[in-house]
Motif scaffolding. Structure first.
Motif, PDB file in Angstrom:
ATOM      1  N   GLY A 107       0.806  -1.217   0.000  1.00  0.00           N
ATOM      2  CA  GLY A 107       0.000   0.000   0.000  1.00  0.00           C
ATOM      3  C   GLY A 107       0.836   1.263   0.000  1.00  0.00           C
ATOM      4  N   ARG A 108       1.958   1.203   0.673  1.00  0.00           N
ATOM      5  CA  ARG A 108       2.855   2.364   0.737  1.00  0.00           C
ATOM      6  C   ARG A 108       3.700   2.517  -0.517  1.00  0.00           C
ATOM      7  NH1 ARG A 108       5.762   2.241   6.632  1.00  0.00           N
ATOM      8  NH2 ARG A 108       3.880   2.421   7.863  1.00  0.00           N
ATOM      9  N   THR A 109       4.179   1.399  -1.041  1.00  0.00           N
ATOM     10  CA  THR A 109       5.183   1.452  -2.108  1.00  0.00           C
ATOM     11  C   THR A 109       4.634   1.170  -3.500  1.00  0.00           C
ATOM     12  OG1 THR A 109       5.742  -0.898  -1.891  1.00  0.00           O
ATOM     13  CG2 THR A 109       6.968   0.664  -0.496  1.00  0.00           C
ATOM     14  N   GLN A 110       3.480   0.487  -3.574  1.00  0.00           N
ATOM     15  CA  GLN A 110       2.921   0.013  -4.844  1.00  0.00           C
ATOM     16  C   GLN A 110       3.946  -0.833  -5.608  1.00  0.00           C
ATOM     17  OE1 GLN A 110      -0.278   0.245  -5.345  1.00  0.00           O
ATOM     18  NE2 GLN A 110      -0.405   1.422  -3.474  1.00  0.00           N
ATOM     19  N   ASP A 111       4.733  -1.602  -4.868  1.00  0.00           N
ATOM     20  CA  ASP A 111       5.748  -2.476  -5.464  1.00  0.00           C
ATOM     21  C   ASP A 111       5.149  -3.862  -5.673  1.00  0.00           C
ATOM     22  OD1 ASP A 111       7.914  -4.039  -6.178  1.00  0.00           O
ATOM     23  OD2 ASP A 111       9.162  -3.438  -4.486  1.00  0.00           O
ATOM     24  N   PRO A 112       4.892  -4.242  -6.944  1.00  0.00           N
ATOM     25  CA  PRO A 112       4.266  -5.541  -7.200  1.00  0.00           C
ATOM     26  C   PRO A 112       5.151  -6.729  -6.811  1.00  0.00           C
ATOM     27  CG  PRO A 112       4.967  -4.535  -9.258  1.00  0.00           C
ATOM     28  CD  PRO A 112       5.168  -3.509  -8.175  1.00  0.00           C
ATOM     29  N   LYS A 113       6.445  -6.515  -6.693  1.00  0.00           N
ATOM     30  CA  LYS A 113       7.347  -7.607  -6.293  1.00  0.00           C
ATOM     31  C   LYS A 113       7.029  -8.089  -4.877  1.00  0.00           C
ATOM     32  CE  LYS A 113      11.050  -6.120  -9.288  1.00  0.00           C
ATOM     33  NZ  LYS A 113      12.117  -5.155  -9.367  1.00  0.00           N
ATOM     34  N   LEU A 114       6.546  -7.191  -4.043  1.00  0.00           N
ATOM     35  CA  LEU A 114       6.184  -7.580  -2.678  1.00  0.00           C
ATOM     36  C   LEU A 114       5.004  -8.542  -2.677  1.00  0.00           C
ATOM     37  CD1 LEU A 114       6.544  -4.141  -0.873  1.00  0.00           C
ATOM     38  CD2 LEU A 114       8.043  -6.124  -0.629  1.00  0.00           C
ATOM     39  N   CYS A 115       4.129  -8.438  -3.677  1.00  0.00           N
ATOM     40  CA  CYS A 115       2.976  -9.339  -3.766  1.00  0.00           C
ATOM     41  C   CYS A 115       3.433 -10.796  -3.893  1.00  0.00           C
ATOM     42  CB  CYS A 115       2.095  -8.980  -4.965  1.00  0.00           C
ATOM     43  SG  CYS A 115       1.330  -7.351  -4.861  1.00  0.00           S
ATOM     44  N   GLU A 116       4.603 -11.001  -4.478  1.00  0.00           N
ATOM     45  CA  GLU A 116       5.136 -12.351  -4.670  1.00  0.00           C
ATOM     46  C   GLU A 116       5.393 -13.061  -3.341  1.00  0.00           C
ATOM     47  OE1 GLU A 116       5.262 -13.648  -7.685  1.00  0.00           O
ATOM     48  OE2 GLU A 116       4.736 -11.749  -8.641  1.00  0.00           O
ATOM     49  N   GLU A 117       5.511 -12.293  -2.271  1.00  0.00           N
ATOM     50  CA  GLU A 117       5.757 -12.870  -0.943  1.00  0.00           C
ATOM     51  C   GLU A 117       4.493 -13.498  -0.352  1.00  0.00           C
ATOM     52  OE1 GLU A 117       8.879 -12.718   0.650  1.00  0.00           O
ATOM     53  OE2 GLU A 117       9.556 -11.938  -1.282  1.00  0.00           O
ATOM     54  N   LEU A 118       3.354 -13.186  -0.948  1.00  0.00           N
ATOM     55  CA  LEU A 118       2.070 -13.675  -0.437  1.00  0.00           C
ATOM     56  C   LEU A 118       1.679 -14.979  -1.115  1.00  0.00           C
ATOM     57  CD1 LEU A 118       0.236 -10.258  -0.664  1.00  0.00           C
ATOM     58  CD2 LEU A 118       1.002 -11.357   1.441  1.00  0.00           C
ATOM     59  N   GLY A 119       0.913 -15.789  -0.422  1.00  0.00           N
ATOM     60  CA  GLY A 119       0.371 -17.004  -1.016  1.00  0.00           C
ATOM     61  C   GLY A 119      -0.859 -16.680  -1.844  1.00  0.00           C
ATOM     62  N   SER A 120      -1.187 -17.572  -2.749  1.00  0.00           N
ATOM     63  CA  SER A 120      -2.405 -17.406  -3.530  1.00  0.00           C
ATOM     64  C   SER A 120      -3.585 -17.730  -2.618  1.00  0.00           C
ATOM     65  CB  SER A 120      -2.368 -18.363  -4.719  1.00  0.00           C
ATOM     66  OG  SER A 120      -3.411 -18.107  -5.598  1.00  0.00           O
ATOM     67  N   PRO A 121      -4.717 -17.079  -2.696  1.00  0.00           N
ATOM     68  CA  PRO A 121      -5.160 -16.062  -3.655  1.00  0.00           C
ATOM     69  C   PRO A 121      -4.811 -14.633  -3.256  1.00  0.00           C
ATOM     70  CG  PRO A 121      -7.014 -16.659  -2.295  1.00  0.00           C
ATOM     71  CD  PRO A 121      -5.829 -17.502  -1.827  1.00  0.00           C
ATOM     72  N   MET A 122      -4.218 -14.420  -2.092  1.00  0.00           N
ATOM     73  CA  MET A 122      -3.864 -13.057  -1.670  1.00  0.00           C
ATOM     74  C   MET A 122      -2.925 -12.400  -2.672  1.00  0.00           C
ATOM     75  SD  MET A 122      -3.365 -13.219   2.425  1.00  0.00           S
ATOM     76  CE  MET A 122      -3.509 -11.467   2.704  1.00  0.00           C
ATOM     77  N   ARG A 123      -2.029 -13.192  -3.224  1.00  0.00           N
ATOM     78  CA  ARG A 123      -1.061 -12.691  -4.197  1.00  0.00           C
ATOM     79  C   ARG A 123      -1.781 -12.077  -5.390  1.00  0.00           C
ATOM     80  NH1 ARG A 123       0.460 -14.733  -8.764  1.00  0.00           N
ATOM     81  NH2 ARG A 123       2.488 -14.260  -9.618  1.00  0.00           N
ATOM     82  N   ASP A 124      -2.779 -12.793  -5.907  1.00  0.00           N
ATOM     83  CA  ASP A 124      -3.515 -12.311  -7.073  1.00  0.00           C
ATOM     84  C   ASP A 124      -4.257 -11.013  -6.757  1.00  0.00           C
ATOM     85  OD1 ASP A 124      -2.602 -14.432  -8.571  1.00  0.00           O
ATOM     86  OD2 ASP A 124      -4.505 -15.509  -8.595  1.00  0.00           O
ATOM     87  N   GLY A 125      -4.899 -10.951  -5.603  1.00  0.00           N
ATOM     88  CA  GLY A 125      -5.601  -9.743  -5.203  1.00  0.00           C
ATOM     89  C   GLY A 125      -4.661  -8.561  -5.026  1.00  0.00           C
ATOM     90  N   CYS A 126      -3.505  -8.840  -4.488  1.00  0.00           N
ATOM     91  CA  CYS A 126      -2.475  -7.826  -4.303  1.00  0.00           C
ATOM     92  C   CYS A 126      -2.036  -7.269  -5.659  1.00  0.00           C
ATOM     93  CB  CYS A 126      -1.303  -8.454  -3.556  1.00  0.00           C
ATOM     94  SG  CYS A 126       0.094  -7.350  -3.256  1.00  0.00           S
ATOM     95  N   LEU A 127      -1.767  -8.168  -6.600  1.00  0.00           N
ATOM     96  CA  LEU A 127      -1.344  -7.745  -7.939  1.00  0.00           C
ATOM     97  C   LEU A 127      -2.428  -6.926  -8.625  1.00  0.00           C
ATOM     98  CD1 LEU A 127       0.464 -10.977  -9.147  1.00  0.00           C
ATOM     99  CD2 LEU A 127       1.522  -8.743  -8.788  1.00  0.00           C
ATOM    100  N   LEU A 128      -3.683  -7.333  -8.458  1.00  0.00           N
ATOM    101  CA  LEU A 128      -4.785  -6.584  -9.057  1.00  0.00           C
ATOM    102  C   LEU A 128      -4.824  -5.169  -8.494  1.00  0.00           C
ATOM    103  CD1 LEU A 128      -8.262  -7.741  -9.998  1.00  0.00           C
ATOM    104  CD2 LEU A 128      -8.046  -5.718  -8.596  1.00  0.00           C
ATOM    105  N   GLY A 129      -4.652  -5.045  -7.203  1.00  0.00           N
ATOM    106  CA  GLY A 129      -4.665  -3.728  -6.570  1.00  0.00           C
ATOM    107  C   GLY A 129      -3.561  -2.819  -7.082  1.00  0.00           C
ATOM    108  N   VAL A 130      -2.356  -3.356  -7.201  1.00  0.00           N
ATOM    109  CA  VAL A 130      -1.230  -2.559  -7.699  1.00  0.00           C
ATOM    110  C   VAL A 130      -1.448  -2.213  -9.171  1.00  0.00           C
ATOM    111  CG1 VAL A 130       1.266  -2.512  -8.121  1.00  0.00           C
ATOM    112  CG2 VAL A 130       0.382  -3.517  -6.013  1.00  0.00           C
ATOM    113  N   ALA A 131      -1.922  -3.181  -9.943  1.00  0.00           N
ATOM    114  CA  ALA A 131      -2.182  -2.936 -11.366  1.00  0.00           C
ATOM    115  C   ALA A 131      -3.184  -1.804 -11.544  1.00  0.00           C
ATOM    116  CB  ALA A 131      -2.689  -4.209 -12.036  1.00  0.00           C
ATOM    117  N   ALA A 132      -4.227  -1.788 -10.716  1.00  0.00           N
ATOM    118  CA  ALA A 132      -5.254  -0.746 -10.811  1.00  0.00           C
ATOM    119  C   ALA A 132      -4.681   0.623 -10.469  1.00  0.00           C
ATOM    120  CB  ALA A 132      -6.428  -1.084  -9.902  1.00  0.00           C
TER     121      ALA A 132
END
Length: 87
Positions: free
Chosen positions: A32-57
């Motif tokens: 949320g602070r950095t909008q760094d999609p690489k950090l989303c990779e640290e999450l398990g699915s499905p959180m990872r996908d939701g994280c990526l969607l948020g950054v992409a948006a």
């Protein structure tokens, strides 16, 4: 609500957290602070996908949608970006 254990904007501030839920919350706060999609990779699915969607948006970056594994969410991501870009 800000989590007290996140004092800076790098994933090392979350590394020492053993509780999975707290660690995920920490990572999401950093995203949320950095909008760094690489950090989303640290999450398990499905959180990872939701994280990526948020950054992409936020970034309006359709290429980030391609990293989403869930086909339905990937399609939703692409639609969202198209709508944001045309607005």
């Amino acid at each position: 609500k800000a989590l007290g254990f996140v004092s800076n904007s790098n994933k090392s501030s979350c590394a020492g957290i053993s509780d999975v839920n707290q660690k995920n919350a920490c990572i999401l706060q950093l995203v949320g602070r950095t909008q760094d999609p690489k950090l989303c990779e640290e999450l398990g699915s499905p959180m990872r996908d939701g994280c990526l969607l948020g950054v992409a948006a936020v970034k309006k970056d359709v290429l980030l949608c391609d990293k989403i594994q869930n086909p339905t969410l990937k399609g939703s991501c692409r639609q969202t970006i198209e709508q944001l870009k045309s607005a």
